[in-house]
Design an enzyme around this catalytic site. Structure first.
Site, PDB file in Angstrom:
ATOM      1  N   TYR A  55     -82.383  -0.507   6.914  1.00  0.00           N
ATOM      2  CA  TYR A  55     -81.485  -0.927   5.834  1.00  0.00           C
ATOM      3  C   TYR A  55     -80.627   0.251   5.350  1.00  0.00           C
ATOM      4  O   TYR A  55     -81.117   1.361   5.169  1.00  0.00           O
ATOM      5  CB  TYR A  55     -82.282  -1.511   4.670  1.00  0.00           C
ATOM      6  CG  TYR A  55     -82.858  -2.888   4.938  1.00  0.00           C
ATOM      7  CD1 TYR A  55     -82.390  -3.690   5.970  1.00  0.00           C
ATOM      8  CD2 TYR A  55     -83.881  -3.397   4.138  1.00  0.00           C
ATOM      9  CE1 TYR A  55     -82.918  -4.949   6.209  1.00  0.00           C
ATOM     10  CE2 TYR A  55     -84.425  -4.663   4.366  1.00  0.00           C
ATOM     11  CZ  TYR A  55     -83.933  -5.427   5.401  1.00  0.00           C
ATOM     12  OH  TYR A  55     -84.464  -6.677   5.633  1.00  0.00           O
ATOM     13  N   ASN A 161     -88.761 -13.460  11.576  1.00  0.00           N
ATOM     14  CA  ASN A 161     -87.881 -14.177  12.504  1.00  0.00           C
ATOM     15  C   ASN A 161     -88.581 -14.591  13.806  1.00  0.00           C
ATOM     16  O   ASN A 161     -87.914 -14.821  14.817  1.00  0.00           O
ATOM     17  CB  ASN A 161     -86.643 -13.316  12.841  1.00  0.00           C
ATOM     18  CG  ASN A 161     -85.907 -12.866  11.600  1.00  0.00           C
ATOM     19  OD1 ASN A 161     -85.410 -13.682  10.833  1.00  0.00           O
ATOM     20  ND2 ASN A 161     -85.856 -11.561  11.380  1.00  0.00           N
ATOM     21  N   SER A 212     -82.134 -14.297   2.739  1.00  0.00           N
ATOM     22  CA  SER A 212     -80.770 -14.843   2.683  1.00  0.00           C
ATOM     23  C   SER A 212     -80.734 -16.240   2.077  1.00  0.00           C
ATOM     24  O   SER A 212     -80.051 -17.135   2.580  1.00  0.00           O
ATOM     25  CB  SER A 212     -80.127 -14.855   4.076  1.00  0.00           C
ATOM     26  OG  SER A 212     -78.727 -14.990   3.983  1.00  0.00           O
ATOM     27  N   CYS A 213     -81.431 -16.425   0.960  1.00  0.00           N
ATOM     28  CA  CYS A 213     -81.440 -17.743   0.303  1.00  0.00           C
ATOM     29  C   CYS A 213     -80.036 -18.180  -0.106  1.00  0.00           C
ATOM     30  O   CYS A 213     -79.751 -19.376  -0.165  1.00  0.00           O
ATOM     31  CB  CYS A 213     -82.349 -17.708  -0.925  1.00  0.00           C
ATOM     32  SG  CYS A 213     -84.099 -17.471  -0.540  1.00  0.00           S
ATOM     33  N   GLY A 216     -75.941 -15.107   2.269  1.00  0.00           N
ATOM     34  CA  GLY A 216     -75.056 -13.950   2.238  1.00  0.00           C
ATOM     35  C   GLY A 216     -73.818 -14.148   1.390  1.00  0.00           C
ATOM     36  O   GLY A 216     -72.790 -13.505   1.616  1.00  0.00           O
ATOM     37  N   GLY A 217     -73.890 -15.047   0.408  1.00  0.00           N
ATOM     38  CA  GLY A 217     -72.742 -15.333  -0.456  1.00  0.00           C
ATOM     39  C   GLY A 217     -71.827 -16.404   0.079  1.00  0.00           C
ATOM     40  O   GLY A 217     -70.898 -16.855  -0.610  1.00  0.00           O
ATOM     41  N   PHE A 220     -71.102 -19.528  -1.994  1.00  0.00           N
ATOM     42  CA  PHE A 220     -70.196 -19.394  -3.142  1.00  0.00           C
ATOM     43  C   PHE A 220     -68.745 -19.185  -2.720  1.00  0.00           C
ATOM     44  O   PHE A 220     -67.823 -19.613  -3.424  1.00  0.00           O
ATOM     45  CB  PHE A 220     -70.636 -18.213  -4.018  1.00  0.00           C
ATOM     46  CG  PHE A 220     -72.083 -18.254  -4.400  1.00  0.00           C
ATOM     47  CD1 PHE A 220     -72.537 -19.109  -5.397  1.00  0.00           C
ATOM     48  CD2 PHE A 220     -73.016 -17.477  -3.739  1.00  0.00           C
ATOM     49  CE1 PHE A 220     -73.875 -19.170  -5.732  1.00  0.00           C
ATOM     50  CE2 PHE A 220     -74.359 -17.523  -4.066  1.00  0.00           C
ATOM     51  CZ  PHE A 220     -74.793 -18.377  -5.061  1.00  0.00           C
TER      52      PHE A 220
END
Length: 302
Positions: A55, A161, A212-213, A216-217, A220
């Protein structure tokens, strides 16, 4: 208040919401601000934190460790998850030509040692294999896990995963249960609901972690037909249940799954974290859950 839950029968207890730190390098916080944020979500009951070696281009664990060093006593209040097996091109591995996976014993050991050094801690609470590796030798991974456990460097192990077959393959070589499978779950991508992944975890009474609920945006900001349908349905349900944001509807949608996923929060804003905690008060009906399914798929159920 956020409750603590067992990840797997007789397994470790983690907070039912997890704070993700994969974007920590983008938050622009000083070490003291990072520590303040950490203490704030601990105070709210979110004590489990999610990392991976890669990360922030291998920087996020270091940034977190700098904050933790300002108050080492905080380590006793949290559970640290990290991951390994992805090898990214860059200064960390200048000899590499392509990104790839490595589940060899030497790399797993090296990765854990690096994570411990960057975080400034003596033990990871959970180590996950980050991505399925088609060259994974399950016996070799088991050897690495056993050595890390015996050395006190890792308390528990899991995967991320993995398909059910990949999960079972690795589990077949281990004495202790894998404690989770961290998978993507959101209203735009919930294939794990249909490919047997969540069925297997429910059978084992092992709780997945959901990454990633918020897609990743994309939920929206996206303008595809699918996103527009989903966003509209989420807003309608938000009004019905009295939620303050569609974020809360999404968290309730993820948590409605019978495998009881632990959602990972990706935001570094404490207000968004508080919104996620408030979502624990909401429970969707079956029909509301399937309305999101239909909006995402673009057709009714079979």
């Amino acid at each position: 208040m956020v409750a603590n839950v067992e990840l797997t029968p007789k397994g470790p207890q983690f907070s039912e919401l997890v704070q993700g730190y994969w974007r920590l390098a983008e938050w622009g916080m000083t070490p003291q601000e990072r520590l303040t944020f950490l203490k704030q979500h601990i105070e709210l009951g979110i004590t489990t934190v999610d990392h991976a070696d890669i990360y922030g281009g291998y920087s996020c664990e270091q940034l977190f460790g700098e904050a933790l060093a300002l108050d080492p006593s905080v380590r006793e209040q949290i559970q640290i998850i990290s991951k390994c097996d992805i090898k990214l091109c860059g200064s960390q591995y200048p000899e590499q030509r392509i990104n790839h996976y490595n589940t060899g014993k030497a790399h797993i050991t090296e990765s854990v040692n690096n994570s411990l050094q960057r975080l400034g801690v003596e033990q990871l609470d959970v180590l996950l294999i980050h991505r399925p590796d088609v060259l994974m030798d399950a016996d070799e991974v088991a050897e690495a896990f056993a050595a890390l456990k015996q050395q006190g460097k890792v308390a528990h192990f899991g995967v991320s995963n993995f398909s059910p077959a990949q999960f079972d393959l690795l589990q077949s070589r281990l004495d202790a249960p894998l404690v989770t499978n961290q998978v993507e779950i959101n209203p735009l991508n919930f294939e794990v609901c249909h490919d047997g992944t969540l069925d297997q975890l429910q059978m084992k009474r092992t709780r997945p972690m959901a990454w990633s609920c918020m897609a990743g945006g994309e939920i929206f900001n996206g303008q595809s037909e699918q996103v527009i349908r989903v966003r509209s349905e989420l807003e309608a349900i938000r009004q019905e249940i009295g939620a303050s944001s569609i974020d809360q509807v999404i968290y309730a949608w993820v948590r409605r799954l019978p495998s009881k996923p632990l959602p990972i929060i990706g935001s570094g804003k404490i207000e968004r974290v508080e919104d996620a905690i408030a979502a624990l008060a909401f429970e969707l009906s079956r029909e509301q859950w399937f309305r999101v399914w239909v909006a995402s798929k673009g057709h009714g159920v079979p």
